[in-house]
Design an enzyme around this catalytic site. Sequence first.
Site, PDB file in Angstrom:
ATOM      1  N   GLY A 128       0.781  -1.221   0.000  1.00 28.60           N
ATOM      2  CA  GLY A 128       0.000   0.000   0.000  1.00 28.60           C
ATOM      3  C   GLY A 128       0.818   1.280   0.000  1.00 28.60           C
TER       4      GLY A 128
ATOM      5  CB  CYS B  42      13.625  -2.933   6.182  1.00 28.80           C
ATOM      6  SG  CYS B  42      15.412  -3.107   6.067  1.00 28.80           S
TER       7      CYS B  42
ATOM      8  N   GLY C 273      17.542  -0.386  23.635  1.00 32.16           N
ATOM      9  CA  GLY C 273      17.752  -1.437  22.657  1.00 32.16           C
ATOM     10  C   GLY C 273      18.433  -0.915  21.409  1.00 32.16           C
TER      11      GLY C 273
ATOM     12  CB  ILE D 293      15.348   1.096  17.372  1.00 26.70           C
ATOM     13  CG1 ILE D 293      15.045  -0.072  16.434  1.00 26.70           C
ATOM     14  CG2 ILE D 293      14.763   2.385  16.815  1.00 26.70           C
ATOM     15  CD1 ILE D 293      13.572  -0.403  16.295  1.00 26.70           C
TER      16      ILE D 293
ATOM     17  NE  ARG E 159       9.406  -2.378  13.965  1.00 25.57           N
ATOM     18  CZ  ARG E 159       8.970  -1.239  13.422  1.00 25.57           C
ATOM     19  NH1 ARG E 159       9.369  -0.067  13.895  1.00 25.57           N
ATOM     20  NH2 ARG E 159       8.136  -1.267  12.392  1.00 25.57           N
TER      21      ARG E 159
ATOM     22  CG  ASP F 177       9.619  -7.871  12.086  1.00 25.69           C
ATOM     23  OD1 ASP F 177      10.551  -8.704  12.053  1.00 25.69           O
ATOM     24  OD2 ASP F 177       9.815  -6.635  12.077  1.00 25.69           O
TER      25      ASP F 177
ATOM     26  CG  HIS G  16      49.378  -8.549   8.469  1.00 23.48           C
ATOM     27  ND1 HIS G  16      48.950  -8.208   9.736  1.00 23.48           N
ATOM     28  CD2 HIS G  16      50.480  -7.797   8.203  1.00 23.48           C
ATOM     29  CE1 HIS G  16      49.786  -7.297  10.231  1.00 23.48           C
ATOM     30  NE2 HIS G  16      50.712  -7.028   9.313  1.00 23.48           N
TER      31      HIS G  16
END
Length: 462
Positions: A34, A42, A178, A180, A269, A309, A441
């Site tokens: 949408g 993200c 945290g 965020i 969240r 999520d 290295h």
Amino acid sequence: MASYDVIIIGSGPGGYVSAIRCAQLGLKTACVEGRDTLGGTCLNVGCIPSKALLHATHMLHEAEHNFADMGLKGKTPSVDWDAMLAYKDKTVGQNTGGIEFLFKKNKVDWLKGWGSIPEAGKVKVGDEVHEAKHIIIATGSEPAPLKGVEVDEETVVTSTGALKLKKIPKSLVVIGGGVIGLELGSVYARLGSEVTVVEYLDAITPGQDAEVARQFQKLLTKQGIKFVLGAAVQGVSVKNKKATVSYKMRKDDAEAEITADTVLLATGRRPFTDGLGLSDLGVALSDRGQIEVDGSYKTNVDGIYAIGDAIKGPMLAHKAEDEGMAVAEMLAGQKPHVNYNVIPGVIYTHPEVGSVGETEETLKKAGRAYKVGKFPFLGNARAKANHAGDGFVKILADKETDRILGAHIIGPMAGDLIHEICVAMEFGAAAEDLARTCHAHPTYSEAVREAALACGDGAIHA
């Protein structure tokens, strides 16, 4: 009415990756979004824009603190906030436009609008109803509210509002210690804001290896960020465009308050599933609002799946991506697998923090015998040359078998270095395997090898 093999609702990292993978595997695929642009939280108001601001402000920090020492003389750059925001928006545009290009390349249809599921096998977008053999919910998450805190996205903001403030605040209170909150707090601290982090627990970055969390807090304090730990926020009031945060100390119930130009609510969240019609469908949800799925990401309603999520597990873009690919491959008849023991976490401050697998705390709780290999970046030649000697690499290995169980890095490029250990863990490697692998290295990666050596006879440069 269009008919598809798969319709994915949501175009964030889980959704768009799943859509592209489905199309690559020969499934007729559509993705519902949408927003005016693809990429979800993200790419639009999360990972990508925040990293642009982190990068820009780190360059400012280098100019202010390290350029002169390296022989780079001249006037310290001034900050054009509008131009910095424009750079951030340009970065977002390049990435979201890239997803749209990939959709066209892979013949994924973008169904523009907000989607709902009126019944199994059907997705409604606007006034149109489309049929699908399989529906994947990848709607992501939204900022979790906090009682007594009303967000206006101007004075009291979530991460979304913090990415587009009209001006740099002189003072900023971050509610929540945290990822965020610390990343965005770091951005504004570098820009000159007086930043105070108020955290309910007695340590920042909950779930992080405790030693790393302590070192991380020390380094952020050195950068000017203040911390109030063990504080329960009671509310936020706004008057004359100033916000006052009232809190109570958990150890003694002492009450206090702090006033700032801006307050950032960053207490976590929660899954975003509003408007999908899940309750009418009878889709099972957890007490925390997560969609319940089985090992194949199937809900209790036939033909409906969920990832990212919206389901249980860490709210990480790359976790959603892996799940998106897995469910796509499963629908195409393959037998994919997501190894949840090897999902890295990264905090993109400076220094960065990267972690994967077990912590000392989880191993102690499980009663598992382990050994620790540590190496400080002060012993790494590249880090010293680049003014990046803060932090260390820490590898945890089984005491008997030497198999790597977890790793935690705080230091330069930690978010990239951690993946060497992820690959090692995916193949069941021992710390000795890592220690016997030649590393170029001078590189930061040598610190990883040294930590692996420290799990055995000892590091060379410590």
